[in-house]
Design a protein around this motif. Sequence first.
Motif, PDB file in Angstrom:
ATOM      1  N   MET A   2       0.853  -1.182   0.000  1.00 28.32           N
ATOM      2  CA  MET A   2       0.000   0.000   0.000  1.00 28.32           C
ATOM      3  C   MET A   2       0.889   1.232   0.000  1.00 28.32           C
ATOM      4  O   MET A   2       1.968   1.240   0.592  1.00 28.32           O
ATOM      5  CB  MET A   2      -0.928   0.024   1.224  1.00 28.32           C
ATOM      6  CG  MET A   2      -1.901  -1.129   1.290  1.00 28.32           C
ATOM      7  SD  MET A   2      -3.052  -0.948   2.648  1.00 28.32           S
ATOM      8  CE  MET A   2      -3.942   0.506   2.139  1.00 28.32           C
ATOM      9  N   SER A   3       0.404   2.248  -0.660  1.00 26.96           N
ATOM     10  CA  SER A   3       1.169   3.484  -0.695  1.00 26.96           C
ATOM     11  C   SER A   3       1.216   4.078   0.705  1.00 26.96           C
ATOM     12  O   SER A   3       0.186   4.196   1.369  1.00 26.96           O
ATOM     13  CB  SER A   3       0.516   4.474  -1.661  1.00 26.96           C
ATOM     14  OG  SER A   3      -0.808   4.736  -1.267  1.00 26.96           O
ATOM     15  N   PRO A   4       2.409   4.430   1.187  1.00 29.14           N
ATOM     16  CA  PRO A   4       2.494   4.987   2.542  1.00 29.14           C
ATOM     17  C   PRO A   4       1.820   6.343   2.620  1.00 29.14           C
ATOM     18  O   PRO A   4       1.739   7.072   1.636  1.00 29.14           O
ATOM     19  CB  PRO A   4       4.008   5.100   2.764  1.00 29.14           C
ATOM     20  CG  PRO A   4       4.589   5.205   1.399  1.00 29.14           C
ATOM     21  CD  PRO A   4       3.708   4.394   0.505  1.00 29.14           C
ATOM     22  N   ILE A   5       1.314   6.641   3.822  1.00 32.74           N
ATOM     23  CA  ILE A   5       0.694   7.941   4.045  1.00 32.74           C
ATOM     24  C   ILE A   5       1.788   8.994   4.156  1.00 32.74           C
ATOM     25  O   ILE A   5       2.686   8.876   4.971  1.00 32.74           O
ATOM     26  CB  ILE A   5      -0.168   7.901   5.319  1.00 32.74           C
ATOM     27  CG1 ILE A   5      -1.295   6.875   5.143  1.00 32.74           C
ATOM     28  CG2 ILE A   5      -0.744   9.276   5.619  1.00 32.74           C
ATOM     29  CD1 ILE A   5      -2.129   6.701   6.382  1.00 32.74           C
ATOM     30  N   LYS A   6       1.692   9.986   3.311  1.00 29.99           N
ATOM     31  CA  LYS A   6       2.737  11.002   3.261  1.00 29.99           C
ATOM     32  C   LYS A   6       2.536  12.025   4.373  1.00 29.99           C
ATOM     33  O   LYS A   6       1.443  12.212   4.890  1.00 29.99           O
ATOM     34  CB  LYS A   6       2.720  11.705   1.899  1.00 29.99           C
ATOM     35  CG  LYS A   6       2.854  10.770   0.706  1.00 29.99           C
ATOM     36  CD  LYS A   6       2.745  11.554  -0.594  1.00 29.99           C
ATOM     37  CE  LYS A   6       2.813  10.628  -1.805  1.00 29.99           C
ATOM     38  NZ  LYS A   6       2.646  11.384  -3.071  1.00 29.99           N
ATOM     39  N   SER A   7       3.613  12.675   4.702  1.00 27.63           N
ATOM     40  CA  SER A   7       3.511  13.805   5.616  1.00 27.63           C
ATOM     41  C   SER A   7       2.898  14.975   4.870  1.00 27.63           C
ATOM     42  O   SER A   7       3.099  15.130   3.655  1.00 27.63           O
ATOM     43  CB  SER A   7       4.892  14.177   6.156  1.00 27.63           C
ATOM     44  OG  SER A   7       5.766  14.507   5.093  1.00 27.63           O
ATOM     45  N   PRO A   8       2.111  15.825   5.524  1.00 28.87           N
ATOM     46  CA  PRO A   8       1.443  16.928   4.824  1.00 28.87           C
ATOM     47  C   PRO A   8       2.444  17.902   4.219  1.00 28.87           C
ATOM     48  O   PRO A   8       3.497  18.175   4.802  1.00 28.87           O
ATOM     49  CB  PRO A   8       0.599  17.580   5.926  1.00 28.87           C
ATOM     50  CG  PRO A   8       1.208  17.127   7.204  1.00 28.87           C
ATOM     51  CD  PRO A   8       1.789  15.784   6.952  1.00 28.87           C
ATOM     52  N   SER A   9       2.094  18.401   3.046  1.00 26.00           N
ATOM     53  CA  SER A   9       2.950  19.355   2.352  1.00 26.00           C
ATOM     54  C   SER A   9       2.920  20.708   3.073  1.00 26.00           C
ATOM     55  O   SER A   9       2.026  20.975   3.884  1.00 26.00           O
ATOM     56  CB  SER A   9       2.474  19.529   0.915  1.00 26.00           C
ATOM     57  OG  SER A   9       1.172  20.084   0.890  1.00 26.00           O
ATOM     58  N   PRO A  10       3.884  21.582   2.779  1.00 23.32           N
ATOM     59  CA  PRO A  10       3.868  22.919   3.401  1.00 23.32           C
ATOM     60  C   PRO A  10       2.599  23.695   3.099  1.00 23.32           C
ATOM     61  O   PRO A  10       2.123  24.461   3.946  1.00 23.32           O
ATOM     62  CB  PRO A  10       5.105  23.592   2.802  1.00 23.32           C
ATOM     63  CG  PRO A  10       6.009  22.469   2.423  1.00 23.32           C
ATOM     64  CD  PRO A  10       5.112  21.346   2.008  1.00 23.32           C
ATOM     65  N   GLN A  11       2.036  23.503   1.902  1.00 25.03           N
ATOM     66  CA  GLN A  11       0.798  24.205   1.560  1.00 25.03           C
ATOM     67  C   GLN A  11      -0.368  23.714   2.432  1.00 25.03           C
ATOM     68  O   GLN A  11      -1.191  24.509   2.892  1.00 25.03           O
ATOM     69  CB  GLN A  11       0.462  24.008   0.071  1.00 25.03           C
ATOM     70  CG  GLN A  11       1.434  24.664  -0.887  1.00 25.03           C
ATOM     71  CD  GLN A  11       2.694  23.835  -1.091  1.00 25.03           C
ATOM     72  OE1 GLN A  11       2.804  22.712  -0.588  1.00 25.03           O
ATOM     73  NE2 GLN A  11       3.651  24.397  -1.831  1.00 25.03           N
ATOM     74  N   VAL A  12      -0.422  22.395   2.657  1.00 20.99           N
ATOM     75  CA  VAL A  12      -1.479  21.843   3.508  1.00 20.99           C
ATOM     76  C   VAL A  12      -1.277  22.289   4.951  1.00 20.99           C
ATOM     77  O   VAL A  12      -2.238  22.632   5.663  1.00 20.99           O
ATOM     78  CB  VAL A  12      -1.499  20.306   3.408  1.00 20.99           C
ATOM     79  CG1 VAL A  12      -2.480  19.709   4.413  1.00 20.99           C
ATOM     80  CG2 VAL A  12      -1.872  19.866   2.001  1.00 20.99           C
ATOM     81  N   GLU A  13      -0.031  22.306   5.417  1.00 19.27           N
ATOM     82  CA  GLU A  13       0.247  22.784   6.770  1.00 19.27           C
ATOM     83  C   GLU A  13      -0.179  24.241   6.928  1.00 19.27           C
ATOM     84  O   GLU A  13      -0.731  24.635   7.964  1.00 19.27           O
ATOM     85  CB  GLU A  13       1.744  22.640   7.076  1.00 19.27           C
ATOM     86  CG  GLU A  13       2.205  21.217   7.300  1.00 19.27           C
ATOM     87  CD  GLU A  13       1.729  20.661   8.623  1.00 19.27           C
ATOM     88  OE1 GLU A  13       1.154  21.421   9.426  1.00 19.27           O
ATOM     89  OE2 GLU A  13       1.903  19.453   8.862  1.00 19.27           O
ATOM     90  N   SER A  14       0.066  25.044   5.910  1.00 16.45           N
ATOM     91  CA  SER A  14      -0.349  26.445   5.966  1.00 16.45           C
ATOM     92  C   SER A  14      -1.869  26.560   6.042  1.00 16.45           C
ATOM     93  O   SER A  14      -2.407  27.377   6.797  1.00 16.45           O
ATOM     94  CB  SER A  14       0.187  27.186   4.742  1.00 16.45           C
ATOM     95  OG  SER A  14      -0.265  28.516   4.719  1.00 16.45           O
ATOM     96  N   MET A  15      -2.577  25.735   5.242  1.00 12.57           N
ATOM     97  CA  MET A  15      -4.036  25.745   5.285  1.00 12.57           C
ATOM     98  C   MET A  15      -4.544  25.354   6.670  1.00 12.57           C
ATOM     99  O   MET A  15      -5.485  25.953   7.199  1.00 12.57           O
ATOM    100  CB  MET A  15      -4.590  24.789   4.230  1.00 12.57           C
ATOM    101  CG  MET A  15      -6.103  24.627   4.252  1.00 12.57           C
ATOM    102  SD  MET A  15      -6.703  23.313   3.175  1.00 12.57           S
ATOM    103  CE  MET A  15      -6.022  21.862   3.974  1.00 12.57           C
ATOM    104  N   ARG A  16      -3.904  24.355   7.279  1.00 16.30           N
ATOM    105  CA  ARG A  16      -4.346  23.904   8.591  1.00 16.30           C
ATOM    106  C   ARG A  16      -4.091  24.953   9.666  1.00 16.30           C
ATOM    107  O   ARG A  16      -4.859  25.064  10.623  1.00 16.30           O
ATOM    108  CB  ARG A  16      -3.641  22.596   8.948  1.00 16.30           C
ATOM    109  CG  ARG A  16      -4.074  21.408   8.079  1.00 16.30           C
ATOM    110  CD  ARG A  16      -3.350  20.129   8.444  1.00 16.30           C
ATOM    111  NE  ARG A  16      -3.806  19.003   7.640  1.00 16.30           N
ATOM    112  CZ  ARG A  16      -3.322  17.764   7.730  1.00 16.30           C
ATOM    113  NH1 ARG A  16      -2.362  17.504   8.612  1.00 16.30           N
ATOM    114  NH2 ARG A  16      -3.786  16.806   6.958  1.00 16.30           N
TER     115      ARG A  16
END
Length: 821
Positions: A239-253
Amino acid sequence: MTRKRKIARRLTAPDRTPLQTLRFIGERLNHPLIINDLEPKTYRGQEVSPSPDVKRIMCFAGIPSCVLSSKGTGARENLADESAAHAMLDFFRLAVSPEFVNKLCACKDDDAVLELLPQVTPVFEQFDKAISVDFLSINRCTQLEMSPSSLLRGREIKKRVLVNTKNPSVGYELEASTTPKPNRKKDKLSPNETTQDESNNGTSNELITISSGDSRSSSCSADIIIVSENIKVRKMEPMSPIKSPSPQVESMRKVDDAQKSCMAGEFVRQSRDRREEGIDSSTYFGQINTSNQGPADVFCCLPDPNPVRYNEDPYSDDSEDEGEKAVPSKRARTDVDETDNEVIILNTSSASLNPLGEASTSGESVLSKKNPESRVKDSDEEIGDMVDEWDENDDIEILEQDSGDQEVTTTTSPTTAQNGRLFDGHPNHQSFMKAHGLSVHYQAKTIGVVVNKKLSDSVERFVESVCERSLDSVKKLSSLAWDHYRHNTQSDATYNKKMNARQTLLNEIQQLFPDKFINLQVTGSTINGCGAFNSDVDMCLCYPTSSYRGYVFDDFGNDRSNSTKVLRKLDRAIKRTKYGQPLKNLIYRCEMIPAKVPIIKLKLNGIFKELEVDINVNNIAGIYNSHLTHYYSLVDARFPVLALLVKHWAGANYINNAQAGYLNSYTVILLVVHFLQCGVSPAVLPNLQYVFPDKFDKKLPLDELLLYGDISDKLPVSVPNTWSLGELFIGFFHYYSNFDFEKYAISIRSGQVVPRSLLPRDTANYPMFIEEPFDAINTARSVRTSEHMKQIKREIRKGLSVFNAQKFTMRDLRVAVWGDT
């Protein structure tokens, strides 16, 4: 010769009836006899044809009727009561002896019964003991509860009472069973043979048991024990591993977290302004649950002799492999020698120390030892201790499996993010659990939720793909969700208007029932935080039936006939009131709806113009449930925002309509609660009934259910979930579009998914089953047929398909939000 006509002998009534004898026994043993009308059975809300005979049910106060009761039928009430009394004597024939019952029936006065009283006293003492230790969670049952789940538990309790009456040494301890339940379809399996359930569901037969800290063991550990007879170790699909959130996603959060903080501050202000007098948040919620036993048994299911056992997540990532081999299991070590210095403690009190020797906050999870100078063993050494328990003579082949899905037997619990780094510096939650050697279900012991692992991983991967493809749309979705709540939630003025209407109605209704001390409690969306400004006001008329003043749950009988009688009296009084009188000036229109839970709908006038009120009688469970969901809203601001958004989406797509055979609003709210507990990892919401059982899992007096307490600072420390509101909204659709409602039920009280095969048989006709947190009935019973269920699933999947587009907005889901252009 004339014959004398024989005069027929008149039948004389006995000097003393069994009913009189049972009344005397109940009063002497502090269990007065209770006799009520027995409601006719209904099927999915359809009443059977009325019978001319009177049906009565008899029980003893303090012993729930699901445990001990008898029924009687007769042409008149007194005949039905005597019939029920004779049926009750049949139990004492079994519990004591037939000779005792014969002597009891021959008694002519109270003195004769008093001589026989010592023979029946031990039976009532055993009932008191079973209830005092809360055997099989019987304290959750009300006096007159006769639901299928409570009857099953009551039958088991009655059996245990009969055993203890003959042999008191058996007791009421819940023994941890280490023998798996036999397969009903196949008694024997070859080593390479797979059960039908495994082949169909892709799940293993493993049962996970958490050590209950039995007094017979010196263990203070909460190690997970695998107790299945054969464990199938399979090769995992890549299974494809779950990636760490990108900087753009971190900024959105981070932006979304600022919105959450702003909303939480607004909730704090509302709590301060609306808080009831007399509530002390430091003591109101009681002690945090530190048993580390995991969530309680599912009350709506068949009673389990070991309530701390729960099934491995039914949605497993395991897949069959042709070369699999059966590996016989061994129990992990559950006891600790007296020389062993290690004791693992979770959710300790504020007086404990963390591994660094610093004082921990209230409810923080730490590791401690009997010997403070020694260091905590790491995960590898703990696994080594388990391997030492295996017999060297056992011929076992250890098969490799993916380390990412390996079940590690450790009870190390995470602390909060240190130095401001999420997941203690790890990129995602999975990496955090792997580094700390945590089991998939470690949150079961800390906050009482069992993550639905396969679906939660699938949700995370789907949301991740949507963010990579349409990040701008996800950002817009989050912003619109917060705006939607701000524009639709009820203001302080609306809230005060509804509460003033409640007090005015109470003053008028109290005059109609001068001989009763009634109360009118606001329930539903007005107080649970998930309602809109134009929502109806749901109220419960608390009408005491067992005592003059109603304090606790059992003071309010909830039989439909009594509720209908009270509502009809109220309806007649309103319609017969002349114009100009206060009641007529207050109520513009009223309509009685004789549903399964009868209600009366009012439309108010005057200063409360256009305000609509729905009043039920003695639906006390709704008060407790509103109290529970109210505090869920105060735990995390994303819950009420998401719940209101999902409610409006369901209404716009015509599936939030219980009268038409679809979902009711309360079921929609519970679906959101379950998703935020079990559908995402880490969980957004804890299981409050597990964390604070004394406040949320007990039948407390109604005057002790206070609102707007400060609960956020009292929760145990756990890994936070930082998803944005838009991500959670997308994940909600993906979770329930893949949820199999035919095979699995949802339990909010135990914070997990439950196989429906464990539920009573009479629940099989429901297309979906969601356990009501307090009285364990199905809140989704309004979904009538499979066609209604298919329409609900169709709308959920249609909503999910919206997020597959490159750009999407709220308008695509038929939810109108101001500013959505």
